[in-house]
Design a protein around this motif. Structure first.
Motif, PDB file in Angstrom:
ATOM      1  N   ILE A  10       0.644  -1.117   0.196  1.00 17.98           N
ATOM      2  CA  ILE A  10      -0.227  -0.106   0.147  1.00 17.98           C
ATOM      3  C   ILE A  10       0.887   1.055   0.225  1.00 17.98           C
ATOM      4  N   TYR A  11       2.213   0.943   0.239  1.00 16.51           N
ATOM      5  CA  TYR A  11       3.022   2.224   0.539  1.00 16.51           C
ATOM      6  C   TYR A  11       3.459   2.812  -1.115  1.00 16.51           C
ATOM      7  N   LEU A  12       3.457   1.968  -1.234  1.00 16.61           N
ATOM      8  CA  LEU A  12       3.709   1.809  -2.686  1.00 16.61           C
ATOM      9  C   LEU A  12       3.034   3.139  -3.571  1.00 16.61           C
ATOM     10  N   TYR A  13       1.400   3.014  -3.542  1.00 17.42           N
ATOM     11  CA  TYR A  13       0.533   4.316  -4.143  1.00 17.42           C
ATOM     12  C   TYR A  13       0.985   5.092  -2.780  1.00 17.42           C
ATOM     13  N   LEU A  14       0.770   5.205  -1.709  1.00 18.78           N
ATOM     14  CA  LEU A  14       0.213   6.224  -0.742  1.00 18.78           C
ATOM     15  C   LEU A  14       1.019   7.127  -0.134  1.00 18.78           C
ATOM     16  N   LEU A  15       2.248   5.968   0.346  1.00 20.49           N
ATOM     17  CA  LEU A  15       3.363   7.294   0.683  1.00 20.49           C
ATOM     18  C   LEU A  15       4.336   7.261  -0.914  1.00 20.49           C
ATOM     19  N   MET A  16       4.879   6.425  -1.342  1.00 20.62           N
ATOM     20  CA  MET A  16       6.166   6.524  -2.184  1.00 20.62           C
ATOM     21  C   MET A  16       5.913   7.734  -3.320  1.00 20.62           C
ATOM     22  N   PRO A  17       4.604   7.831  -3.685  1.00 20.50           N
ATOM     23  CA  PRO A  17       4.619   8.505  -4.847  1.00 20.50           C
ATOM     24  C   PRO A  17       4.879  10.177  -4.219  1.00 20.50           C
ATOM     25  N   LYS A  18       4.362  10.220  -3.355  1.00 19.26           N
ATOM     26  CA  LYS A  18       4.612  11.707  -2.562  1.00 19.26           C
ATOM     27  C   LYS A  18       6.162  12.040  -2.567  1.00 19.26           C
ATOM     28  N   TYR A  19       6.427  10.387  -1.732  1.00 20.94           N
ATOM     29  CA  TYR A  19       8.056  10.674  -0.600  1.00 20.94           C
ATOM     30  C   TYR A  19       8.567  10.698  -2.453  1.00 20.94           C
ATOM     31  N   TRP A  20       8.207  10.274  -2.963  1.00 17.59           N
ATOM     32  CA  TRP A  20       9.813  10.512  -4.297  1.00 17.59           C
ATOM     33  C   TRP A  20       9.568  11.710  -5.252  1.00 17.59           C
ATOM     34  N   LEU A  21       8.134  12.359  -5.076  1.00 15.95           N
ATOM     35  CA  LEU A  21       8.507  13.503  -5.994  1.00 15.95           C
ATOM     36  C   LEU A  21       9.335  14.484  -4.466  1.00 15.95           C
ATOM     37  N   ARG A  22       9.584  14.658  -3.499  1.00 16.33           N
ATOM     38  CA  ARG A  22       9.914  15.020  -2.496  1.00 16.33           C
ATOM     39  C   ARG A  22      11.072  15.063  -2.022  1.00 16.33           C
ATOM     40  N   THR A  23      12.109  14.058  -2.209  1.00 13.55           N
ATOM     41  CA  THR A  23      13.383  14.053  -1.790  1.00 13.55           C
ATOM     42  C   THR A  23      13.849  13.364  -3.797  1.00 13.55           C
ATOM     43  N   ILE A  24      13.617  13.386  -4.669  1.00 14.11           N
ATOM     44  CA  ILE A  24      14.159  13.355  -5.917  1.00 14.11           C
ATOM     45  C   ILE A  24      13.553  14.131  -6.576  1.00 14.11           C
ATOM     46  N   GLY A  25      12.406  14.975  -6.384  1.00 15.22           N
ATOM     47  CA  GLY A  25      12.469  16.198  -7.339  1.00 15.22           C
ATOM     48  C   GLY A  25      10.906  16.070  -7.997  1.00 15.22           C
ATOM     49  N   PRO A  26      10.193  16.835  -8.866  1.00 16.07           N
ATOM     50  CA  PRO A  26       9.283  16.893  -8.688  1.00 16.07           C
ATOM     51  C   PRO A  26       9.216  15.846 -10.839  1.00 16.07           C
ATOM     52  N   ASP A  27       9.918  15.857 -10.887  1.00 17.49           N
ATOM     53  CA  ASP A  27      10.243  15.130 -12.312  1.00 17.49           C
ATOM     54  C   ASP A  27      10.304  13.712 -11.707  1.00 17.49           C
ATOM     55  N   ALA A  28       9.938  13.249 -10.900  1.00 15.22           N
ATOM     56  CA  ALA A  28      10.598  12.105 -10.179  1.00 15.22           C
ATOM     57  C   ALA A  28       9.282  10.816 -11.293  1.00 15.22           C
ATOM     58  N   ALA A  29      10.352   9.307 -11.376  1.00 17.49           N
ATOM     59  CA  ALA A  29       9.278   8.549 -12.912  1.00 17.49           C
ATOM     60  C   ALA A  29       8.725   7.862 -11.968  1.00 17.49           C
ATOM     61  N   PHE A  30       7.541   8.466 -10.828  1.00 20.14           N
ATOM     62  CA  PHE A  30       7.242   7.592  -9.652  1.00 20.14           C
ATOM     63  C   PHE A  30       6.399   6.003 -10.738  1.00 20.14           C
ATOM     64  N   GLY A  31       5.862   6.163 -11.663  1.00 25.28           N
ATOM     65  CA  GLY A  31       5.165   5.252 -12.187  1.00 25.28           C
ATOM     66  C   GLY A  31       6.000   4.111 -12.428  1.00 25.28           C
ATOM     67  N   THR A  32       7.041   4.969 -13.205  1.00 22.48           N
ATOM     68  CA  THR A  32       8.175   3.813 -13.265  1.00 22.48           C
ATOM     69  C   THR A  32       9.041   2.877 -12.216  1.00 22.48           C
ATOM     70  N   LEU A  33       9.251   3.995 -10.770  1.00 18.99           N
ATOM     71  CA  LEU A  33       9.390   2.885 -10.126  1.00 18.99           C
ATOM     72  C   LEU A  33       8.415   2.061  -9.642  1.00 18.99           C
ATOM     73  N   ASN A  34       7.416   2.069  -9.566  1.00 15.85           N
ATOM     74  CA  ASN A  34       6.345   1.788  -9.439  1.00 15.85           C
ATOM     75  C   ASN A  34       6.324  -0.085  -9.797  1.00 15.85           C
TER      76      ASN A  34
END
Length: 490
Positions: free
Chosen positions: A272-296
């Protein structure tokens, strides 16, 4: 004294695994129709789950807590509906259950698209939350219908291969979902709402497939079974839902299953963290262009590969131990993200990409070991005509985890991974504060992953200690080969 059976080489096990899939020739058109619907619906389902919290905050203006509460209402309702969707599937039948669930999702996904495309609409965030809430019974219904159908349209000897392939199709859909999000956002530069437009298209295609390919409701039986056995097995009993629940509560094995389910909720929460925590976590630690869909997408792609490469070896072991030890591995997936990011010897964005990849690899190895067998085992022990309710209960750890994590997600993000932090009267983006080393460990995202990982691992350790009680009266040895005429025991 008899000689022990010769040990098979890895190559022989791999070839045997693919030969086991040959038994799926016994299946009818309905099985393949269900798997096509499974792929299409999972593409939409996982894409919506991954984007939901980001969409509610970035597009509709809800803060982290409000977005978390909106998703909580949806997931809590889904958890409750799951208790009834199984008996409803058994009562209505597979075809009508699929049409009802898919039709409801089509209407509600269209409504979400309408809300997303109407910027002048008041209270859009909460309207979207209400629509997600209304989606809950249909979301629960489709899950139990898929598993009941996979059980119904396979024979006893093809059931193991049938569930493995069902899990493979589900993960191909999940991988497609992750890539679809990045295509919509980064390639086509479309707003997040069009992820829901993808869901509308998938729902329409699913309804067409059900119409054209799913006709029969009979239990599939092996063609070489005796005629009398075929007649008995083909008959599908549809009991009154209240009678089913009365009988259900008297089954000791069921209560042991529910205890096991409760102990692995922490591991299910990792997904569940994959879609509820990690997208925002990645956007805030990697940057606004984080490819969180590909990471998921790394996790489902790895599952597809793992089902082909790893299952032949995993099938040699006790199903209970596969469940528990595989779940332990999945709980350890959070460890790479619990370590200070500076030990990776790279910039903050690159370090967090490395942490994400390591997390996904470990998570995938554990999931391949334990997750598919949970569903197969549940289907095997279910009394005839009650497959839906048992399979619905087997999904409880996933939906309970969604409820728990959804309720806490906003608080967890605000505590350990906020968009901005205020230090000495100065407000800084989280990424900048981490780069400048202005936050101690217990105020950075790494501490969040340490706490959540410890909770997941603790449940697995308790389950391992309770093995004798949890497996009392239940066959938990290595499964029979798929070609054997007997049911695939756990």
């Amino acid at each position: 004294m008899t000689n022990p059976a010769p040990r098979r080489t890895a190559t022989e096990m791999m070839l045997g695994y693919f030969r086991d899939f040959g038994v799926l020739r016994e299946t009818r058109l309905e099985y393949w129709g269900v798997q096509l619907v499974n792929f299409l619906d999972c593409t939409a389902y996982f894409a919506i789950l991954i984007i939901a919290a980001v969409f509610l905050s970035n597009d509709l203006g809800l803060d982290d807590r409000a977005a978390g509460y909106a998703v909580t209402a949806f997931t809590s309702a889904t958890s409750i509906m799951l208790l009834f969707s199984g008996v409803t599937t058994d009562w209505l039948g597979i075809r009508r259950s699929l049409n009802l669930a898919l039709g409801g999702q089509l209407v509600l996904r269209l409504a979400l698209v309408g809300v997303g495309l109407a910027p002048g609409l008041p209270h859009r965030g909460w309207l979207a939350g209400i629509i997600l809430f209304l989606m809950a019974p249909f979301m629960a219904g489709i899950q139990t219908a898929f598993q009941s159908a996979t059980n119904r349209y396979t024979t006893r000897r093809s059931r193991s291969a049938g569930f493995n392939l069902w899990y493979l199709f589900m993960n191909v859909g999940a991988a497609a979902a992750g890539f679809s999000i990045d295509i919509v956002r980064e390639v086509l530069h479309l707003p997040d709402v069009h992820v829901f437009s993808l869901g509308v298209v998938c729902a329409v295609l699913c309804l067409v497939v059900v119409r054209l390919m799913i006709k029969s409701e009979e239990q599939l039986v092996s063609p070489d079974a005796p005629a009398e056995a075929q007649a008995v097995e083909k008959k599908v009993a549809r009991k009154n839902p209240f009678k089913v629940w009365r009988e259900l509560t008297r089954e000791p094995a069921l209560w042991r299953l529910l205890v096991l389910v409760a102990l692995i909720v922490g591991v299910r929460a990792v997904y569940i963290y994959l879609y509820l925590l990690m997208p925002k976590y990645w956007l805030r630690t990697i940057g606004p262009d984080a490819a969180f869909g590909t990471l998921n997408a790394i996790n489902p792609v790895g599952i597809v590969i793992g089902l082909i490469l790893f299952i032949p070896f995993a099938n040699k072991f006790s199903v209970f131990r596969m469940l528990v030890y595989g779940a332990m591995v999945s709980s350890l997936a959070l460890l790479p993200m619990a370590l200070p990011w500076t030990i990776y010897g790279a910039g903050i964005a690159r370090a967090h990409y490395l942490m994400a990849v390591l997390c996904m690899v470990v998570l995938t190895v554990g999931e391949v070991v334990w997750s598919p067998k949970l569903y197969e085992y549940t289907a095997v022990i279910a009394p005839k005509g009650q497959e839906g309710v048992y399979l619905g209960l087997s999904l409880l750890p996933y939906f309970l985890a969604k409820t728990m994590v959804s309720a806490l997600s906003g608080h967890l993000l605000e505590r350990w991974s906020p968009e901005k932090v205020t230090l000495g009267g100065v407000t800084l983006p989280l990424q900048q504060a981490m780069v400048e080393n202005r936050l101690d460990y217990w105020h950075r995202p790494e501490a969040m992953w340490l706490v959540l990982g410890a909770y997941a691992l603790g449940g697995c350790l308790i389950a391992a200690l309770l093995e004798k009680w949890l497996t009392r009266g239940v066959k938990v040895g290595a499964p029979e080969p798929a070609a054997a005429p007997a049911a695939d025991g756990p």
